[in-house]
Design a protein around this motif. Structure first.
Motif, PDB file in Angstrom:
ATOM      1  N   ALA A   1       0.762  -1.318  -0.088  1.00  0.00           N
ATOM      2  CA  ALA A   1       0.191  -0.048  -0.051  1.00  0.00           C
ATOM      3  C   ALA A   1       0.841   1.211   0.190  1.00  0.00           C
ATOM      4  CB  ALA A   1      -0.822  -0.025   1.173  1.00  0.00           C
ATOM      5  N   GLN A   2       2.119   1.270   0.370  1.00  0.00           N
ATOM      6  CA  GLN A   2       2.992   2.285   0.505  1.00  0.00           C
ATOM      7  C   GLN A   2       2.915   2.881  -0.982  1.00  0.00           C
ATOM      8  OE1 GLN A   2       3.961   3.918   2.888  1.00  0.00           O
ATOM      9  NE2 GLN A   2       5.481   2.705   4.043  1.00  0.00           N
ATOM     10  N   ALA A   3       2.977   2.060  -2.123  1.00  0.00           N
ATOM     11  CA  ALA A   3       3.131   2.569  -3.305  1.00  0.00           C
ATOM     12  C   ALA A   3       1.992   3.702  -3.589  1.00  0.00           C
ATOM     13  CB  ALA A   3       3.029   1.462  -4.411  1.00  0.00           C
ATOM     14  N   HIS A   4       0.935   3.936  -2.740  1.00  0.00           N
ATOM     15  CA  HIS A   4       0.297   4.629  -3.063  1.00  0.00           C
ATOM     16  C   HIS A   4       0.168   5.840  -2.085  1.00  0.00           C
ATOM     17  CE1 HIS A   4      -1.643   2.216  -6.013  1.00  0.00           C
ATOM     18  NE2 HIS A   4      -1.469   1.030  -5.424  1.00  0.00           N
ATOM     19  N   ASP A   5       0.985   5.985  -1.245  1.00  0.00           N
ATOM     20  CA  ASP A   5       1.392   7.006  -0.258  1.00  0.00           C
ATOM     21  C   ASP A   5       2.169   8.045  -0.789  1.00  0.00           C
ATOM     22  OD1 ASP A   5       1.533   8.478   2.047  1.00  0.00           O
ATOM     23  OD2 ASP A   5       2.143   6.669   3.336  1.00  0.00           O
ATOM     24  N   ALA A   6       1.575   9.251  -0.893  1.00  0.00           N
ATOM     25  CA  ALA A   6       2.605  10.426  -1.543  1.00  0.00           C
ATOM     26  C   ALA A   6       3.731  10.489  -0.296  1.00  0.00           C
ATOM     27  CB  ALA A   6       1.681  11.626  -1.618  1.00  0.00           C
ATOM     28  N   SER A   7       3.266  10.384   1.022  1.00  0.00           N
ATOM     29  CA  SER A   7       4.449  10.696   1.946  1.00  0.00           C
ATOM     30  C   SER A   7       5.531   9.721   2.072  1.00  0.00           C
ATOM     31  CB  SER A   7       3.869  10.457   3.283  1.00  0.00           C
ATOM     32  OG  SER A   7       3.332   9.424   3.663  1.00  0.00           O
ATOM     33  N   PHE A   8       5.383   8.834   1.277  1.00  0.00           N
ATOM     34  CA  PHE A   8       6.493   7.697   0.808  1.00  0.00           C
ATOM     35  C   PHE A   8       7.093   8.160  -0.561  1.00  0.00           C
ATOM     36  CE2 PHE A   8       7.812   3.460  -0.714  1.00  0.00           C
ATOM     37  CZ  PHE A   8       8.807   3.292   0.033  1.00  0.00           C
ATOM     38  N   ALA A   9       6.233   7.865  -1.261  1.00  0.00           N
ATOM     39  CA  ALA A   9       6.795   8.185  -2.874  1.00  0.00           C
ATOM     40  C   ALA A   9       7.359   9.654  -3.038  1.00  0.00           C
ATOM     41  CB  ALA A   9       5.739   8.293  -3.783  1.00  0.00           C
ATOM     42  N   LEU A  10       7.225  10.557  -2.434  1.00  0.00           N
ATOM     43  CA  LEU A  10       7.803  11.971  -2.722  1.00  0.00           C
ATOM     44  C   LEU A  10       9.266  12.093  -2.263  1.00  0.00           C
ATOM     45  CD1 LEU A  10       4.775  14.329  -2.635  1.00  0.00           C
ATOM     46  CD2 LEU A  10       5.382  13.228  -4.663  1.00  0.00           C
ATOM     47  N   PRO A  11       9.481  11.788  -1.020  1.00  0.00           N
ATOM     48  CA  PRO A  11      10.936  11.963  -0.633  1.00  0.00           C
ATOM     49  C   PRO A  11      11.584  10.858  -1.475  1.00  0.00           C
ATOM     50  CG  PRO A  11       9.543  11.655   1.096  1.00  0.00           C
ATOM     51  CD  PRO A  11       8.644  11.403  -0.018  1.00  0.00           C
ATOM     52  N   ILE A  12      11.194   9.692  -1.744  1.00  0.00           N
ATOM     53  CA  ILE A  12      11.948   8.774  -2.882  1.00  0.00           C
ATOM     54  C   ILE A  12      12.423   9.356  -3.886  1.00  0.00           C
ATOM     55  CG2 ILE A  12      12.024   6.434  -3.713  1.00  0.00           C
ATOM     56  CD1 ILE A  12      12.167   6.288  -0.621  1.00  0.00           C
ATOM     57  N   THR A  13      11.274  10.125  -4.556  1.00  0.00           N
ATOM     58  CA  THR A  13      11.696  10.689  -6.159  1.00  0.00           C
ATOM     59  C   THR A  13      12.458  11.721  -5.925  1.00  0.00           C
ATOM     60  OG1 THR A  13       9.524  11.729  -5.959  1.00  0.00           O
ATOM     61  CG2 THR A  13       9.639   9.699  -6.874  1.00  0.00           C
ATOM     62  N   LEU A  14      12.416  12.794  -4.683  1.00  0.00           N
ATOM     63  CA  LEU A  14      13.298  13.525  -4.604  1.00  0.00           C
ATOM     64  C   LEU A  14      14.741  13.166  -4.550  1.00  0.00           C
ATOM     65  CD1 LEU A  14      13.522  16.715  -3.497  1.00  0.00           C
ATOM     66  CD2 LEU A  14      13.711  15.905  -1.265  1.00  0.00           C
ATOM     67  N   MET A  15      14.994  11.861  -3.655  1.00  0.00           N
ATOM     68  CA  MET A  15      16.270  11.358  -3.603  1.00  0.00           C
ATOM     69  C   MET A  15      17.078  11.288  -4.992  1.00  0.00           C
ATOM     70  SD  MET A  15      16.503   9.421  -0.040  1.00  0.00           S
ATOM     71  CE  MET A  15      14.948   8.797  -0.147  1.00  0.00           C
ATOM     72  N   TYR A  16      16.059  10.380  -5.806  1.00  0.00           N
ATOM     73  CA  TYR A  16      16.341   9.945  -7.102  1.00  0.00           C
ATOM     74  C   TYR A  16      16.712  11.081  -7.946  1.00  0.00           C
ATOM     75  CZ  TYR A  16      14.800   4.833  -7.000  1.00  0.00           C
ATOM     76  OH  TYR A  16      14.578   3.696  -6.668  1.00  0.00           O
TER      77      TYR A  16
END
Length: 184
Positions: free
Chosen positions: A141-156
Motif C-alpha cells: 500500500a506504500q506505493a500509493h502513499d505520497a508521503s512515501f513516494a515523494l521523498p524517494i523521488t526527491l532523492m532519485y
C-alpha cells in the motif's frame, strides 16, 4: 518500516537478503565495478562522459515507475523528481571542474581525476531502489502513499542531477571560449 524492523529485529535482515532475487546481486556487482572504475584517473570521450548519467537516469526512472507508476501521486512524484534534477544539476554547474580535469581538443578526450563520488552516487541509487523494493514487498500500500513516494523521488532526482551536473561540467570544458570584442 524497514529500518524499524531491522533495528528491532536484526535477524530479519538475513531473511530479506535470502529472499532477494539473484539478479539483484548481479546488478550490484556490475554497479560496484562501474563505481570502482571511477576511482582511477582516466581519459574519456564525450560519449563516455554521458554514459553513466544516462544509465543512472534509467535506473532511477525504472525505480520510480516500477514502485509508483500506478499510484495517483505519480504526477506529483515526477514533478518532485524534475525539480530535484534541475536544482542539483544547477548546483553542480556552479562548481568549478575538479582540479586536474582538462579537455584535450587534439584527441577529443577529457582527462578526469579519480573520485569516490560516482561510486557513492551509484550505491545511493541502488540502495534506494533496493530499500523501496523491500518496503513495498512488506507493505504494498506504500506505493500509493505520497508521503512515501515523494521523498524517494526527491532523492532519485538529486542523485540524477548530480550525475548530470558533473557530466555537463566536463562537457563545458570542451566548449571553446569566445570573446566578443566591440570594435568601437
Amino acid at each position: 518500516m524497514l529500518i524499524q524492523l531491522i533495528t528491532q529485529h536484526p535477524e530479519a535482515l538475513g531473511t530479506i537478503v535470502q529472499k532477494t532475487p539473484a539478479w539483484v546481486w548481479g546488478l550490484l556487482v556490475a554497479l560496484l565495478a562501474l563505481g570502482l572504475s571511477q576511482l582511477f584517473d582516466r581519459k574519456l570521450t564525450r560519449r563516455r562522459v554521458i554514459i553513466i548519467p544516462i544509465a543512472m537516469l534509467g535506473l532511477a526512472l525504472y525505480g520510480i515507475f516500477s514502485a509508483f507508476g500506478n499510484g495517483a501521486q505519480m504526477g506529483a512524484a515526477m514533478l518532485v523528481w524534475l525539480i530535484a534534477v534541475a536544482a542539483s544539476t544547477g548546483l553542480m554547474l556552479c562548481l568549478p571542474a575538479p582540479a586536474g580535469t582538462a579537455y584535450d581538443a587534439h584527441d577529443g578526450q577529457f582527462s578526469v581525476r579519480g573520485s569516490v563520488v560516482p561510486l557513492l552516487l551509484i550505491l545511493g541509487i541502488f540502495l534506494i531502489k533496493y530499500m523501496v523494493g523491500v518496503e513495498l514487498a512488506m507493505q504494498p500500500a506504500q506505493a500509493h502513499d505520497a508521503s512515501f513516494a515523494l521523498p524517494i523521488t526527491l532523492m532519485y532526482g538529486a542523485f540524477n542531477g548530480i550525475f548530470a551536473g558533473r557530466a555537463l561540467r566536463l562537457l563545458r570544458l570542451a566548449q571553446p571560449l569566445t570573446l566578443k570584442l566591440n570594435p568601437t
